[in-house]
Design a protein around this motif. Sequence first.
Motif, PDB file in Angstrom:
ATOM      1  N   SER A  84     125.149  72.709   6.196  1.00  0.00           N
ATOM      2  CA  SER A  84     123.909  72.095   6.024  1.00  0.00           C
ATOM      3  C   SER A  84     124.078  70.700   4.898  1.00  0.00           C
ATOM      4  CB  SER A  84     122.472  72.120   5.345  1.00  0.00           C
ATOM      5  OG  SER A  84     122.841  74.127   6.298  1.00  0.00           O
ATOM      6  N   LYS A  85     123.676  69.905   5.980  1.00  0.00           N
ATOM      7  CA  LYS A  85     124.695  68.167   5.286  1.00  0.00           C
ATOM      8  C   LYS A  85     123.505  67.050   5.418  1.00  0.00           C
ATOM      9  CE  LYS A  85     125.711  65.863   9.330  1.00  0.00           C
ATOM     10  NZ  LYS A  85     126.668  64.733   9.872  1.00  0.00           N
ATOM     11  N   ALA A  86     122.034  66.940   5.666  1.00  0.00           N
ATOM     12  CA  ALA A  86     121.101  66.595   6.153  1.00  0.00           C
ATOM     13  C   ALA A  86     120.196  66.558   4.406  1.00  0.00           C
ATOM     14  CB  ALA A  86     120.232  66.608   7.153  1.00  0.00           C
ATOM     15  N   PRO A 197     117.992  61.199  14.347  1.00  0.00           N
ATOM     16  CA  PRO A 197     118.386  60.590  13.599  1.00  0.00           C
ATOM     17  C   PRO A 197     118.414  60.965  12.160  1.00  0.00           C
ATOM     18  CG  PRO A 197     119.185  59.289  15.749  1.00  0.00           C
ATOM     19  CD  PRO A 197     118.047  60.344  15.747  1.00  0.00           C
ATOM     20  N   ASN A 198     119.462  60.954  10.941  1.00  0.00           N
ATOM     21  CA  ASN A 198     118.780  60.021   9.567  1.00  0.00           C
ATOM     22  C   ASN A 198     119.666  59.106   9.217  1.00  0.00           C
ATOM     23  OD1 ASN A 198     116.844  62.887   8.970  1.00  0.00           O
ATOM     24  ND2 ASN A 198     118.988  63.590   8.852  1.00  0.00           N
ATOM     25  N   ASN A 199     120.964  59.012   9.762  1.00  0.00           N
ATOM     26  CA  ASN A 199     122.215  57.828   9.691  1.00  0.00           C
ATOM     27  C   ASN A 199     122.087  56.837  10.107  1.00  0.00           C
ATOM     28  OD1 ASN A 199     124.008  61.028   9.232  1.00  0.00           O
ATOM     29  ND2 ASN A 199     123.298  59.623   7.364  1.00  0.00           N
ATOM     30  N   LEU A 200     122.575  55.629   9.337  1.00  0.00           N
ATOM     31  CA  LEU A 200     122.531  54.601  10.139  1.00  0.00           C
ATOM     32  C   LEU A 200     122.897  54.092  11.876  1.00  0.00           C
ATOM     33  CD1 LEU A 200     121.161  51.388  10.092  1.00  0.00           C
ATOM     34  CD2 LEU A 200     123.881  51.036   9.005  1.00  0.00           C
ATOM     35  N   LEU A 201     124.159  54.875  11.904  1.00  0.00           N
ATOM     36  CA  LEU A 201     124.301  54.892  13.848  1.00  0.00           C
ATOM     37  C   LEU A 201     124.374  54.956  14.292  1.00  0.00           C
ATOM     38  CD1 LEU A 201     126.786  53.039  15.084  1.00  0.00           C
ATOM     39  CD2 LEU A 201     126.950  53.195  13.114  1.00  0.00           C
ATOM     40  N   LYS A 216     114.564  51.003  11.802  1.00  0.00           N
ATOM     41  CA  LYS A 216     114.494  50.158  10.566  1.00  0.00           C
ATOM     42  C   LYS A 216     115.533  49.949   9.539  1.00  0.00           C
ATOM     43  CE  LYS A 216     109.673  50.246  12.095  1.00  0.00           C
ATOM     44  NZ  LYS A 216     109.296  49.474  12.603  1.00  0.00           N
ATOM     45  N   VAL A 217     114.829  48.873   8.740  1.00  0.00           N
ATOM     46  CA  VAL A 217     115.874  48.954   8.094  1.00  0.00           C
ATOM     47  C   VAL A 217     115.914  48.690   6.631  1.00  0.00           C
ATOM     48  CG1 VAL A 217     117.085  46.451   6.846  1.00  0.00           C
ATOM     49  CG2 VAL A 217     117.272  47.168   9.199  1.00  0.00           C
ATOM     50  N   PHE A 218     116.245  50.416   5.923  1.00  0.00           N
ATOM     51  CA  PHE A 218     115.050  50.540   5.071  1.00  0.00           C
ATOM     52  C   PHE A 218     115.355  49.675   3.666  1.00  0.00           C
ATOM     53  CE2 PHE A 218     113.719  53.702   7.024  1.00  0.00           C
ATOM     54  CZ  PHE A 218     114.663  55.071   7.319  1.00  0.00           C
ATOM     55  N   GLY A 219     114.765  48.487   3.082  1.00  0.00           N
ATOM     56  CA  GLY A 219     114.808  47.653   2.350  1.00  0.00           C
ATOM     57  C   GLY A 219     115.603  46.675   2.175  1.00  0.00           C
ATOM     58  N   THR A 228     120.290  44.596   1.322  1.00  0.00           N
ATOM     59  CA  THR A 228     120.260  45.572   2.296  1.00  0.00           C
ATOM     60  C   THR A 228     121.839  46.710   1.374  1.00  0.00           C
ATOM     61  OG1 THR A 228     121.561  45.272   3.978  1.00  0.00           O
ATOM     62  CG2 THR A 228     119.325  45.246   4.313  1.00  0.00           C
ATOM     63  N   CYS A 229     121.089  47.712   1.350  1.00  0.00           N
ATOM     64  CA  CYS A 229     122.326  48.881   1.161  1.00  0.00           C
ATOM     65  C   CYS A 229     123.881  48.695   1.471  1.00  0.00           C
ATOM     66  CB  CYS A 229     122.031  49.717   1.087  1.00  0.00           C
ATOM     67  SG  CYS A 229     120.704  50.870   0.094  1.00  0.00           S
ATOM     68  N   ILE A 230     124.751  48.542   0.271  1.00  0.00           N
ATOM     69  CA  ILE A 230     126.216  48.518   0.616  1.00  0.00           C
ATOM     70  C   ILE A 230     126.915  50.446   1.323  1.00  0.00           C
ATOM     71  CG2 ILE A 230     128.263  47.479   0.092  1.00  0.00           C
ATOM     72  CD1 ILE A 230     127.347  45.336  -0.739  1.00  0.00           C
ATOM     73  N   ARG A 294     111.890  50.481   1.224  1.00  0.00           N
ATOM     74  CA  ARG A 294     112.871  51.459   0.561  1.00  0.00           C
ATOM     75  C   ARG A 294     113.285  53.012   1.043  1.00  0.00           C
ATOM     76  NH1 ARG A 294     114.814  49.104  -4.956  1.00  0.00           N
ATOM     77  NH2 ARG A 294     115.316  46.987  -4.733  1.00  0.00           N
ATOM     78  N   ARG A 295     113.703  53.683   1.329  1.00  0.00           N
ATOM     79  CA  ARG A 295     113.978  54.367   1.509  1.00  0.00           C
ATOM     80  C   ARG A 295     114.451  56.105  -0.204  1.00  0.00           C
ATOM     81  NH1 ARG A 295     118.780  57.663   5.228  1.00  0.00           N
ATOM     82  NH2 ARG A 295     119.581  56.846   3.727  1.00  0.00           N
ATOM     83  N   ALA A 296     113.350  56.769   0.152  1.00  0.00           N
ATOM     84  CA  ALA A 296     113.289  58.039  -1.496  1.00  0.00           C
ATOM     85  C   ALA A 296     115.302  57.974  -1.478  1.00  0.00           C
ATOM     86  CB  ALA A 296     112.382  58.277  -1.549  1.00  0.00           C
ATOM     87  N   GLY A 297     116.008  57.989  -2.544  1.00  0.00           N
ATOM     88  CA  GLY A 297     117.265  58.563  -2.819  1.00  0.00           C
ATOM     89  C   GLY A 297     117.960  57.925  -2.667  1.00  0.00           C
ATOM     90  N   ASP A 298     117.670  56.441  -1.771  1.00  0.00           N
ATOM     91  CA  ASP A 298     119.097  56.046  -1.499  1.00  0.00           C
ATOM     92  C   ASP A 298     119.454  54.691  -2.719  1.00  0.00           C
ATOM     93  OD1 ASP A 298     119.465  56.217   0.779  1.00  0.00           O
ATOM     94  OD2 ASP A 298     117.940  53.853   1.788  1.00  0.00           O
ATOM     95  N   ILE A 299     121.488  55.237  -2.504  1.00  0.00           N
ATOM     96  CA  ILE A 299     121.863  54.626  -3.819  1.00  0.00           C
ATOM     97  C   ILE A 299     121.811  52.761  -3.139  1.00  0.00           C
ATOM     98  CG2 ILE A 299     122.849  56.183  -5.252  1.00  0.00           C
ATOM     99  CD1 ILE A 299     125.734  55.094  -3.205  1.00  0.00           C
TER     100      ILE A 299
END
Length: 335
Positions: A84-86, A197-201, A216-219, A228-230, A294-299
């Motif tokens: 499981s991977k979400a 989808p959770n993922n960007l693409l 939505k661009v998170f942050g 924005t995150c890299i 921002r989305r919680a947990g994003d590095i």
Amino acid sequence: MRILITGGTGFIGSHTTVELQNAGFDVVIADNLSNSNAEVVDRIEKITGKRPDFIKADLSNARECRLVFDTFTDIDGIINFAASKAVGESMEKPVMYYKNNLGIFLNLVEEMKKRNIKYFVQSSSCTVYGEPDTLPIKETSPVKTATSPYGHTKRIVEEMLDFITATSDIKAIALRYFNPIGAHASALIGELPNGVPNNLLPFITQTAAGIRKELKVFGNDYPTPDGTCIRDYIHVVDLAKAHVVAIRRLIDKKNKKDLEFFNIGTGNGFSVLEIIKSFEKSTGVKLNWSFAPRRAGDIIQIWADTSFAEKELGWKAKEDLDSMTSSAWRWQQTL
Ligand code: WQD
């Protein structure tokens, strides 16, 4: 040589099956179809002209896992994608994630020991690094405390492999993926997320297809050039090819340690806005998006130092960003 691909009807597993067959391997796929469908087997056959064997199995169930190996008695090696991977779901259902992801792994190891199967490639993740202190990140960079049960299961499996390879004949390679995106050039296989989808693409391609109203661009206030995150986005076909190189390294006994780790990325970091720009440029489709909190947990940012994989595996990602975003769009248009 016959390779068992667990989770082989999934996004990365299906692309890896194609590349393994192209490289002359026989493949058997074991998948519980919880996050994919059996039609992927037909599509793999259409791409390669060879139908992989398939068995539906919940590998976290010891009896079902044993049946896979009783049915296919000529398995030489395993590439383990089944999990499981979400990230978000793992925060809501931690016990399910530990039971499933660790249960699958431990059942596979039991069967490997019983049947003297020695070669194991593990799907791992750059998530084990957490928020890097220095970039680009090397395999020797510190592994951090997990920020989700999903990431924790990736780390635990790596640590269990340490002891298992040290106390048995099993030799293993853990591939630490960065952000796999894109789809096979045939547009017959690709990413097929369940629900929103959770993922960007996939969120970008579903927005472009009108399935989602707006991305939505998170942050936009991160300490990065455009706020924005890299991430290090890698074409799923490049990633699939790395698995062929890894299993062959083990079979040919070229591995230098019982357990080896490799970063599988491109070495380039791109921001969310750069991904959007690449998508619009490579597809000609204008994307509807706006900034959100921002989305919680994003590095903040991460990208790979790929020199070790290049030197030791002789592997390097070849596909550029526009090929990743345009292939994702071609796939989305078939859905
Ligand atoms: C990428 C960037 C988001 C969606 C995770 C797992 C990793 C692997 C890949 C499984 C981030 C931003 C996203 C959206 C956005 N998973 N984003 N709007 O979080 O880097 O990695 O998925 O193997 O292990 O950790 O990938 O695609 O979710 O996010 O702005 O609707 O896109 O904030 O900066 P992530 P992602």
